[in-house]
Design a protein around this motif. Structure first.
Motif, mmCIF file in Angstrom:
data_model
loop_
_atom_site.group_PDB
_atom_site.id
_atom_site.type_symbol
_atom_site.label_atom_id
_atom_site.label_comp_id
_atom_site.label_asym_id
_atom_site.label_seq_id
_atom_site.Cartn_x
_atom_site.Cartn_y
_atom_site.Cartn_z
ATOM 1 N N LYS A 8 0.833 -1.204 0.000
ATOM 2 C CA LYS A 8 0.000 0.000 0.000
ATOM 3 C C LYS A 8 0.863 1.247 0.000
ATOM 4 O O LYS A 8 0.622 2.182 -0.758
ATOM 5 C CB LYS A 8 -0.898 0.046 1.240
ATOM 6 C CG LYS A 8 -2.146 -0.769 1.177
ATOM 7 C CD LYS A 8 -2.964 -0.469 2.441
ATOM 8 C CE LYS A 8 -4.068 -1.442 2.646
ATOM 9 N NZ LYS A 8 -4.847 -1.136 3.869
ATOM 10 N N ILE A 12 0.769 4.094 -2.854
ATOM 11 C CA ILE A 12 0.426 5.471 -2.483
ATOM 12 C C ILE A 12 1.535 6.418 -2.932
ATOM 13 O O ILE A 12 1.263 7.473 -3.525
ATOM 14 C CB ILE A 12 0.187 5.572 -0.969
ATOM 15 C CG1 ILE A 12 -1.121 4.866 -0.593
ATOM 16 C CG2 ILE A 12 0.187 7.025 -0.503
ATOM 17 C CD1 ILE A 12 -1.295 4.587 0.894
ATOM 18 N N GLU A 58 -6.507 8.347 -3.931
ATOM 19 C CA GLU A 58 -7.802 7.687 -3.711
ATOM 20 C C GLU A 58 -8.178 6.804 -4.894
ATOM 21 O O GLU A 58 -8.610 5.657 -4.717
ATOM 22 C CB GLU A 58 -8.904 8.724 -3.507
ATOM 23 C CG GLU A 58 -8.943 9.341 -2.152
ATOM 24 C CD GLU A 58 -10.138 10.266 -2.010
ATOM 25 O OE1 GLU A 58 -11.276 9.839 -2.311
ATOM 26 O OE2 GLU A 58 -9.923 11.426 -1.613
ATOM 27 N N MET A 61 -5.808 3.689 -5.229
ATOM 28 C CA MET A 61 -6.082 2.730 -4.156
ATOM 29 C C MET A 61 -7.431 2.047 -4.379
ATOM 30 O O MET A 61 -7.567 0.847 -4.165
ATOM 31 C CB MET A 61 -6.034 3.422 -2.797
ATOM 32 C CG MET A 61 -4.631 3.884 -2.419
ATOM 33 S SD MET A 61 -3.472 2.525 -2.196
ATOM 34 C CE MET A 61 -3.996 1.949 -0.584
ATOM 35 N N GLU A 66 -8.744 -0.948 -2.440
ATOM 36 C CA GLU A 66 -8.497 -0.391 -1.112
ATOM 37 C C GLU A 66 -9.219 0.950 -0.973
ATOM 38 O O GLU A 66 -8.980 1.861 -1.766
ATOM 39 C CB GLU A 66 -6.993 -0.171 -0.889
ATOM 40 C CG GLU A 66 -6.159 -1.421 -1.002
ATOM 41 C CD GLU A 66 -6.306 -2.358 0.185
ATOM 42 O OE1 GLU A 66 -6.759 -1.907 1.252
ATOM 43 O OE2 GLU A 66 -5.950 -3.536 0.042
ATOM 44 N N PHE A 84 -5.820 4.918 5.399
ATOM 45 C CA PHE A 84 -6.077 3.613 4.793
ATOM 46 C C PHE A 84 -5.816 2.486 5.794
ATOM 47 O O PHE A 84 -5.426 1.388 5.432
ATOM 48 C CB PHE A 84 -5.208 3.417 3.547
ATOM 49 C CG PHE A 84 -5.619 4.260 2.380
ATOM 50 C CD1 PHE A 84 -6.631 3.862 1.526
ATOM 51 C CD2 PHE A 84 -5.001 5.472 2.146
ATOM 52 C CE1 PHE A 84 -7.018 4.647 0.457
ATOM 53 C CE2 PHE A 84 -5.374 6.277 1.072
ATOM 54 C CZ PHE A 84 -6.384 5.856 0.227
#
Length: 116
Positions: A8, A12, A58, A61, A66, A84
């Motif tokens: 993640k 990101i 956003e 993800m 996610e 998150f």
């Protein structure tokens, strides 16, 4: 497929980089707090760019399955926080980043400078 916290954080950071975020760092918070595993911190030169970075994070993800749990600061866009769960994103103006000094505040955290 669920992403690991490390995966993640990398996704990101890449999403932020895609919108020309400045000085992107990934802070490993695993041994320092129980609230999250990683902070991803970056800067931008304007509120418009801050929103674009947050929006892209956003979207990327969400495409990876996610969703964020919480978002703060979008309206003023001096500091947008995206939560998150095991990764928390901080997108700052350069001035706000210097003022809040997260890297200094959490100085014990191992930091990885993201390079695309």
């Amino acid at each position: 497929m669920t992403l690991t916290a490390e995966e993640k954080s990398k996704l990101i950071a890449k999403a932020a980089s895609d919108k020309k975020a400045l000085d992107i760092v990934i802070m490993n918070m695993h041994d320092l707090t129980t609230t999250t595993d990683y902070f991803v911190v970056c800067s931008a030169t304007s509120s418009t760019q801050i929103r674009a970075i947050a929006d892209n994070i956003e979207e990327e993800m969400s495409n990876a399955g996610e969703e964020f749990l919480h978002k703060e600061g979008y309206r003023n866009a001096e500091w947008i926080l995206l939560d998150f769960g095991n990764c928390i994103v901080h997108v700052f103006t350069e001035e706000a980043r210097r003022f809040y000094g997260l890297e200094s505040l959490w100085g014990e955290a191992p930091i990885e400078h993201y390079e695309d």
